[in-house]
Design an enzyme around this catalytic site. Structure first.
Site, PDB file in Angstrom:
ATOM      1  N   LEU A  25       0.820  -1.163  -0.071  1.00  0.00           N
ATOM      2  CA  LEU A  25      -0.007   0.125  -0.069  1.00  0.00           C
ATOM      3  C   LEU A  25       0.860   1.233  -0.033  1.00  0.00           C
ATOM      4  O   LEU A  25       1.886   1.439   0.920  1.00  0.00           O
ATOM      5  CB  LEU A  25      -0.861   0.039   1.207  1.00  0.00           C
ATOM      6  CG  LEU A  25      -2.031   1.006   1.281  1.00  0.00           C
ATOM      7  CD1 LEU A  25      -3.012   0.697   0.098  1.00  0.00           C
ATOM      8  CD2 LEU A  25      -2.916   0.848   2.528  1.00  0.00           C
ATOM      9  N   ASP A  26       0.705   2.062  -0.802  1.00  0.00           N
ATOM     10  CA  ASP A  26       1.518   3.324  -1.088  1.00  0.00           C
ATOM     11  C   ASP A  26       1.420   4.104   0.218  1.00  0.00           C
ATOM     12  O   ASP A  26       0.587   4.203   0.931  1.00  0.00           O
ATOM     13  CB  ASP A  26       0.990   4.211  -2.113  1.00  0.00           C
ATOM     14  CG  ASP A  26       1.392   3.786  -3.346  1.00  0.00           C
ATOM     15  OD1 ASP A  26       2.140   2.795  -3.731  1.00  0.00           O
ATOM     16  OD2 ASP A  26       0.846   4.111  -4.453  1.00  0.00           O
ATOM     17  N   PRO A  27       2.874   4.797   0.513  1.00  0.00           N
ATOM     18  CA  PRO A  27       2.932   5.656   1.870  1.00  0.00           C
ATOM     19  C   PRO A  27       1.741   6.598   2.137  1.00  0.00           C
ATOM     20  O   PRO A  27       1.296   6.808   3.214  1.00  0.00           O
ATOM     21  CB  PRO A  27       4.121   5.997   1.786  1.00  0.00           C
ATOM     22  CG  PRO A  27       4.978   5.095   0.746  1.00  0.00           C
ATOM     23  CD  PRO A  27       4.077   4.719  -0.038  1.00  0.00           C
ATOM     24  N   ARG A 164      -2.150   5.099  -9.214  1.00  0.00           N
ATOM     25  CA  ARG A 164      -1.687   6.282  -9.677  1.00  0.00           C
ATOM     26  C   ARG A 164      -1.344   6.202 -11.214  1.00  0.00           C
ATOM     27  O   ARG A 164      -1.327   7.221 -11.819  1.00  0.00           O
ATOM     28  CB  ARG A 164      -0.042   6.064  -8.907  1.00  0.00           C
ATOM     29  CG  ARG A 164      -0.071   6.615  -7.544  1.00  0.00           C
ATOM     30  CD  ARG A 164       1.385   6.643  -6.966  1.00  0.00           C
ATOM     31  NE  ARG A 164       1.967   5.412  -6.973  1.00  0.00           N
ATOM     32  CZ  ARG A 164       3.139   5.245  -6.904  1.00  0.00           C
ATOM     33  NH1 ARG A 164       4.079   6.044  -7.360  1.00  0.00           N
ATOM     34  NH2 ARG A 164       3.649   3.741  -6.872  1.00  0.00           N
TER      35      ARG A 164
END
Length: 292
Positions: A25-27, A164
């Site tokens: 999971l992206d920061p 993204r």
């Protein structure tokens, strides 16, 4: 906080060293991050292709080098000159082209490996990042609202797909650039926000891992997903001691399972998951994973 940071924090909370997550999971993102502890890390292979569901926001006007709000703008904010032409209708029409199977280019700031190194490390060093197109499937991409330069959306995307990248390509499609401004994962495979717990909640339940660890882990176990609830596509079967002994030693065994499913979860009791077995013929099974 990165996904690896979450794993490290849970290691401190529980005292368990063997912990893994099912899908980075992206920061910048929040939401569901399924974690496997102890012997359950052996089940990771069965979750690798799990579809993910998200909700979030996309900001139009300029792209960034990371494709999200944490990156550096790729140019000036062009929203004022596009505000009249980028409407709910034009965005929905463009978003419709991002549904179904397609080839997607991962972001340069991603965990994809290039000669053994994550792409984001090379990107941060200013080196050229040459990634390969990956086939992904977007089952749903709904534009919810538009407020100024920002839209809210919901999306269902296959494992390995990057939201993204969708935001970046949508901005390119509209001609004004765009980046992901907010992201929340609402589902990862069968796990939803309703199954999730905060790290603070886990800390409160665990107490001091240096103290009575059995009691602490027992409290955590009560809120974990029940073993029989894991991998719901596989039937659960309780085996007798003779069959369990054979399976634990890697041998084939007959199980009282008549559904015809190719894979089953084998239990020694209500909670004790012994492993995953593959149907050979009829009720004869071969162990694929033995939990120990």
């Amino acid at each position: 906080m990165t996904s690896h940071d979450v794993v490290n924090r849970l290691r401190r909370i529980t005292g368990e060293r063997s912990i893994g997550h099912m899908g980075t999971l992206d920061p910048m993102a929040t939401g569901v991050l399924p974690l496997m502890m102890g012997k359950f890390t052996r089940l990771a292979q069965f979750f690798s292709a799990a579809e993910k569901a998200y909700e979030g926001s996309i900001r139009f006007g300029f792209a960034t080098d990371t494709y999200d709000a944490e990156g550096e703008p790729a140019g000036p904010d062009r929203w004022p000159e596009f505000a009249q032409t980028v409407t709910h209708e034009t965005i929905r029409a463009a978003a419709a082209r991002f549904r179904g199977e397609m080839q997607q280019m991962p972001p340069p700031f991603s965990a994809k490996k290039i000669e053994g190194r994550p792409a984001y490390q090379l990107a941060r060093e200013g080196k050229s990042v040459q990634l390969k197109l990956a086939r992904v499937c977007i089952d749903a991409f709904a534009i919810e609202t538009i407020v100024g330069a920002e839209i809210s959306f919901s999306m269902k995307i296959s494992a390995g797909g990057y939201v993204r990248s969708v935001a970046h390509e949508l901005g390119r499609e509209m001609g004004c650039g765009a980046h992901l401004s907010r992201l929340r994962r609402t589902r990862a495979g069968p796990f939803t926000l309703a199954d999730a717990h905060t790290l603070e909640e886990l800390e409160a339940l665990a107490g001091d891992p240096a103290g009575s660890s059995a009691v602490n882990l027992g409290a955590l176990e009560k809120i974990c997903v029940h073993p029989r609830g894991l991998l719901p596509e596989m039937p659960a079967v309780t085996a007798d001691p003779i069959a369990l002994g054979r399976l634990r030693n890697g041998a084939q065994a007959n199980l009282p399972e008549f559904s015809g499913a190719p894979l089953v979860k084998v239990f020694a009791g209500p909670r004790e998951l012994v492993g995953i077995a593959k149907r050979i013929a009829g009720t004869l099974f071969q162990p694929v994973i033995v939990m120990g």
